[in-house]
Design a protein around this motif. Structure first.
Motif, mmCIF file in Angstrom:
data_model
loop_
_atom_site.group_PDB
_atom_site.id
_atom_site.type_symbol
_atom_site.label_atom_id
_atom_site.label_comp_id
_atom_site.label_asym_id
_atom_site.label_seq_id
_atom_site.Cartn_x
_atom_site.Cartn_y
_atom_site.Cartn_z
ATOM 1 N N ILE A 108 0.846 -1.195 0.000
ATOM 2 C CA ILE A 108 0.000 0.000 0.000
ATOM 3 C C ILE A 108 0.885 1.250 0.000
ATOM 4 O O ILE A 108 1.870 1.320 0.726
ATOM 5 C CB ILE A 108 -0.996 0.013 1.180
ATOM 6 N N THR A 109 0.508 2.212 -0.804
ATOM 7 C CA THR A 109 1.334 3.410 -0.962
ATOM 8 C C THR A 109 0.690 4.662 -0.378
ATOM 9 O O THR A 109 1.381 5.643 -0.116
ATOM 10 C CB THR A 109 1.646 3.650 -2.448
ATOM 11 N N THR A 110 -0.623 4.623 -0.181
ATOM 12 C CA THR A 110 -1.342 5.734 0.442
ATOM 13 C C THR A 110 -2.291 5.140 1.471
ATOM 14 O O THR A 110 -3.080 4.256 1.146
ATOM 15 C CB THR A 110 -2.142 6.534 -0.600
ATOM 16 N N TYR A 111 -2.250 5.630 2.703
ATOM 17 C CA TYR A 111 -2.975 4.983 3.786
ATOM 18 C C TYR A 111 -3.097 5.917 4.980
ATOM 19 O O TYR A 111 -2.430 6.957 5.063
ATOM 20 C CB TYR A 111 -2.243 3.695 4.213
ATOM 21 N N ASP A 112 -3.969 5.530 5.918
ATOM 22 C CA ASP A 112 -4.117 6.223 7.191
ATOM 23 C C ASP A 112 -3.716 5.263 8.309
ATOM 24 O O ASP A 112 -3.682 4.040 8.119
ATOM 25 C CB ASP A 112 -5.564 6.673 7.393
ATOM 26 N N VAL A 113 -3.445 5.821 9.479
ATOM 27 C CA VAL A 113 -3.087 5.013 10.648
ATOM 28 C C VAL A 113 -3.975 5.390 11.820
ATOM 29 O O VAL A 113 -4.159 6.583 12.110
ATOM 30 C CB VAL A 113 -1.602 5.187 11.016
ATOM 31 N N PHE A 114 -4.538 4.375 12.469
ATOM 32 C CA PHE A 114 -5.293 4.533 13.710
ATOM 33 C C PHE A 114 -4.560 3.773 14.797
ATOM 34 O O PHE A 114 -4.225 2.596 14.625
ATOM 35 C CB PHE A 114 -6.711 3.972 13.555
ATOM 36 N N GLY A 115 -4.312 4.437 15.926
ATOM 37 C CA GLY A 115 -3.665 3.761 17.047
ATOM 38 C C GLY A 115 -4.423 4.004 18.335
ATOM 39 O O GLY A 115 -4.762 5.139 18.656
ATOM 40 N N ASN A 116 -4.689 2.925 19.062
ATOM 41 C CA ASN A 116 -5.353 3.019 20.359
ATOM 42 C C ASN A 116 -4.352 2.772 21.476
ATOM 43 O O ASN A 116 -3.602 1.794 21.442
ATOM 44 C CB ASN A 116 -6.488 1.995 20.435
ATOM 45 N N SER A 117 -4.318 3.674 22.467
ATOM 46 C CA SER A 117 -3.476 3.520 23.654
ATOM 47 C C SER A 117 -2.000 3.444 23.247
ATOM 48 O O SER A 117 -1.489 4.374 22.620
ATOM 49 C CB SER A 117 -3.940 2.293 24.446
ATOM 50 N N TRP A 118 -1.306 2.350 23.560
ATOM 51 C CA TRP A 118 0.071 2.183 23.099
ATOM 52 C C TRP A 118 0.139 2.329 21.584
ATOM 53 O O TRP A 118 1.097 2.874 21.034
ATOM 54 C CB TRP A 118 0.618 0.837 23.540
#
Length: 304
Positions: free
Chosen positions: A108-118
């Protein structure tokens, strides 16, 4: 209509392990569609992906492909119990490199990131690397500074019933935090400040079961509990660098969250392009506690 899914493993070459390490992942939706996928970073460290499974709603309702994965040392990825206690091995850089490796493997070359807590802590550090392709970041229920986190979680601990506090203090003093009595006392805290859904959703309980099976990462990096942080992350801080995050970022926490407003505020003060949403009926897992609104808010940001 069924949602396509793909499950697999990405080989992750980790020096000093003496074995071939693998990162387990599962993708819901089509990574080749014209909709940016969102890579989901779970908490802990070492808590596995299970408790995030409600995020499938982003795909089934809003058409956003999502990538679940278990970070090294937990769940379905390679376990390394022989590295227990080795704080020089279990570092944020190990997991940042794993994330880069996974994204490359998925192509994947274009993306989003979601992070919970750590996962949000990790996501923030990842964004500081300014990776090509990262478009939007969501930091959910996360600190910029573990000292603030420890202070705030201990304030919440001090609000627990006196008998629960006594049990926790006794076992921490005696070094018996692996006892069932300590675990039961900790769950009183969890039910107030981690997930207030009663009974807890099965995927959340599954994550706790995964942790019980192998708590190498959590114990080494964090410690025996959310407020007794004595592991490798005890002095972790990125507050002075947060202003260098360039992508639009959403912050999330809950009114009853162990990630209190004081914990989240440094993100808000330092980020250039930021939106902060707090969930009035939630603690640390609004993706379960206020699931419908949560998915609506998150999908709106990701598609914005």
């Amino acid at each position: 209509m069924s949602i396509p899914s793909t499950e697999g493993e990405a080989i992750y070459d980790v020096p000093g392990t003496g074995k071939t390490c693998k990162t387990w992942f599962k993708v819901y939706g089509d990574l080749k569609s014209n909709v940016r996928p969102c890579v989901l970073l779970h908490g802990g460290p070492g808590m596995a992906h299970n408790y995030l499974l409600s995020m499938i709603d982003l795909t089934t309702i809003y058409g956003i492909p999502v990538v679940f994965y278990d970070q090294l040392g937990c769940g379905r990825s390679t376990l390394l119990p022989e590295k227990r206690g080795d704080t020089s091995f279990w570092t944020p850089e190990l997991f940042l490199n794993e994330l880069e490796n996974l994204i490359k493997h998925l192509g994947i070359t274009t993306y989003d990131v979601f992070g919970n807590s750590w996962g949000g802590m990790l996501g923030g550090q990842y964004a500081l690397r300014r990776p090509l392709g990262l478009t939007r970041l969501i930091v959910a229920n996360s600190p910029t500074d573990m000292h603030t986190w420890i202070t705030e979680t201990n304030k919440l601990r001090n609000e627990l019933p006196a008998e629960v506090q006594e049990i926790i203090a006794k076992h921490e003093a005696d070094g018996t935090t692996d006892s069932e009595e300590y675990e039961a006392a900790i769950f009183v805290f969890y039910k107030r400040h981690v997930c207030r859904v009663d009974p807890m959703p099965i995927p959340v309980l599954d994550t706790f079961d995964v942790l019980k099976q192998d708590d190498t990462v959590y114990t080494t990096m964090n410690g025996p509990s959310e407020f007794c942080v004595v592991g490798g992350l005890k002095d972790w801080v990125i507050t002075p660098h947060v202003h260098d995050i360039s992508v639009p970022t959403m912050l999330i926490n809950g009114a009853y969250d162990e990630a209190t407003d004081e914990v989240v505020t440094p993100w808000f003060k330092e980020l250039k392009h930021v939106k902060w949403v707090s969930f009035a009926k939630s603690s640390h897992m609004p993706h379960w506690e206020e699931r419908e609104r949560f998915m609506r808010v998150v999908s709106g940001f990701l598609k914005g």
